[in-house]
Design a protein around this motif. Sequence first.
Motif, PDB file in Angstrom:
ATOM      1  N   GLY A 147       0.813  -1.206   0.000  1.00 11.12           N
ATOM      2  CA  GLY A 147       0.000   0.000   0.000  1.00 11.12           C
ATOM      3  C   GLY A 147       0.846   1.255   0.000  1.00 11.12           C
ATOM      4  N   ILE A 148       0.261   2.346   0.472  1.00 15.37           N
ATOM      5  CA  ILE A 148       0.942   3.635   0.579  1.00 15.37           C
ATOM      6  C   ILE A 148       0.732   4.167   1.987  1.00 15.37           C
ATOM      7  N   GLU A 194       0.669  14.142  15.143  1.00 11.60           N
ATOM      8  CA  GLU A 194       1.002  13.374  13.939  1.00 11.60           C
ATOM      9  C   GLU A 194      -0.019  12.265  13.710  1.00 11.60           C
ATOM     10  N   PHE A 195      -0.424  12.124  12.459  1.00  9.44           N
ATOM     11  CA  PHE A 195      -1.347  11.063  12.070  1.00  9.44           C
ATOM     12  C   PHE A 195      -0.738  10.276  10.911  1.00  9.44           C
ATOM     13  N   ILE A 196      -1.192   9.058  10.771  1.00 12.69           N
ATOM     14  CA  ILE A 196      -0.805   8.224   9.626  1.00 12.69           C
ATOM     15  C   ILE A 196      -2.077   7.780   8.915  1.00 12.69           C
ATOM     16  N   ILE A 197      -2.055   7.846   7.592  1.00 13.64           N
ATOM     17  CA  ILE A 197      -3.119   7.248   6.791  1.00 13.64           C
ATOM     18  C   ILE A 197      -2.508   6.079   6.027  1.00 13.64           C
ATOM     19  N   LEU A 198      -3.170   4.934   6.088  1.00 12.03           N
ATOM     20  CA  LEU A 198      -2.713   3.758   5.347  1.00 12.03           C
ATOM     21  C   LEU A 198      -3.627   3.531   4.153  1.00 12.03           C
ATOM     22  N   PHE A 199      -3.096   3.786   2.961  1.00 11.37           N
ATOM     23  CA  PHE A 199      -3.820   3.476   1.730  1.00 11.37           C
ATOM     24  C   PHE A 199      -3.540   2.004   1.421  1.00 11.37           C
ATOM     25  N   THR A 206       0.394   9.342  -7.009  1.00 11.26           N
ATOM     26  CA  THR A 206      -0.089  10.639  -7.500  1.00 11.26           C
ATOM     27  C   THR A 206      -1.519  10.899  -7.052  1.00 11.26           C
ATOM     28  N   LYS A 207      -2.353   9.879  -7.139  1.00 13.14           N
ATOM     29  CA  LYS A 207      -3.749  10.022  -6.731  1.00 13.14           C
ATOM     30  C   LYS A 207      -3.852  10.265  -5.229  1.00 13.14           C
ATOM     31  N   ALA A 208      -3.047   9.532  -4.447  1.00 12.72           N
ATOM     32  CA  ALA A 208      -3.053   9.717  -2.989  1.00 12.72           C
ATOM     33  C   ALA A 208      -2.589  11.129  -2.635  1.00 12.72           C
ATOM     34  N   GLN A 209      -1.564  11.616  -3.323  1.00  8.32           N
ATOM     35  CA  GLN A 209      -1.050  12.953  -3.063  1.00  8.32           C
ATOM     36  C   GLN A 209      -2.087  14.019  -3.389  1.00  8.32           C
ATOM     37  N   GLY A 239       3.796  13.569   3.982  1.00  9.46           N
ATOM     38  CA  GLY A 239       4.749  12.857   3.135  1.00  9.46           C
ATOM     39  C   GLY A 239       4.212  11.474   2.832  1.00  9.46           C
ATOM     40  N   LEU A 240       4.486  11.008   1.635  1.00  9.48           N
ATOM     41  CA  LEU A 240       3.977   9.717   1.180  1.00  9.48           C
ATOM     42  C   LEU A 240       5.116   8.793   0.783  1.00  9.48           C
ATOM     43  N   THR A 241       4.917   7.505   1.022  1.00  9.74           N
ATOM     44  CA  THR A 241       5.845   6.515   0.480  1.00  9.74           C
ATOM     45  C   THR A 241       5.102   5.200   0.289  1.00  9.74           C
TER      46      THR A 241
END
Length: 274
Positions: A147-148, A194-199, A206-209, A239-241
Amino acid sequence: MSINEKELEILSNEVKNSIEELPIVTPSVYRSIFEEYAKKEHIEIDDEVELSENVVAKQCSKLTTLQDETYKNANNLSEHTSKAIDAIQNKDTAGLQQILIETKKLREEVEGLRASLYRDELTHALNRKWLRDKCLSEGSNSFSQSGILAIIDLNYFKQVNDTHGHIIGDKVLIFILNELKKIGYPVIRYGGDEFIILFTNFSDLTKAQKSLEKLRENILKKKLKAHNAATFTVSFSFGLTAFKEGDALDETIEAADKHMYEDKIQIKKRVTGI
């Protein structure tokens, strides 16, 4: 500025994260790191002993309550099982029906208890325990799926607390959580602001950003009200990875964190305060 319970928890989490990779941590090392973090935030820690005792007391009380509830539910389950065996042996259909109703109610209570273990006490976001139990392979620090990961950090959150107080600060955290949930993926409160979203099972960076950028712009358009009728705005950096099954959680967060700080530099050129 003297430290309060909330800031003590935030600082403690930051220190714990910073020392995870250290092979040995003595009390003196821990204190020196803690003092360094406090110094960066211009916070005095002279009264942290009393505050820490209050925090620990609250956590112990919560654990005791969970233990009592678990014990009660275990006893109820045992009782229901005995009743069910008796009803089956006596071919008591009405008795079995009543046991079924009671067992369904017990299951709902157990599910509610289990859900509380995975929720942040303040915002009711998912917590780190949920992240580790539900998204990592058992007994490891590695993802069980791909995932992202997006890490989100509020901008000028200390300024919100200093200007409008910690009650408003808490409300801002809850507001941001509710906005992030609109993305449609699990949201975890990872630290103080701070939060984290798990895609999960998602690979389009690009879509997540774009979805996070659009959400941020919508938030920036909103005026939040303080107790004294003053209004202010809030924003966040992110930030995304991408990650795949078997990737380490810590390394994934570190990579996303680097992108988040790059984003923070850019957004703070545009947004200079609250």
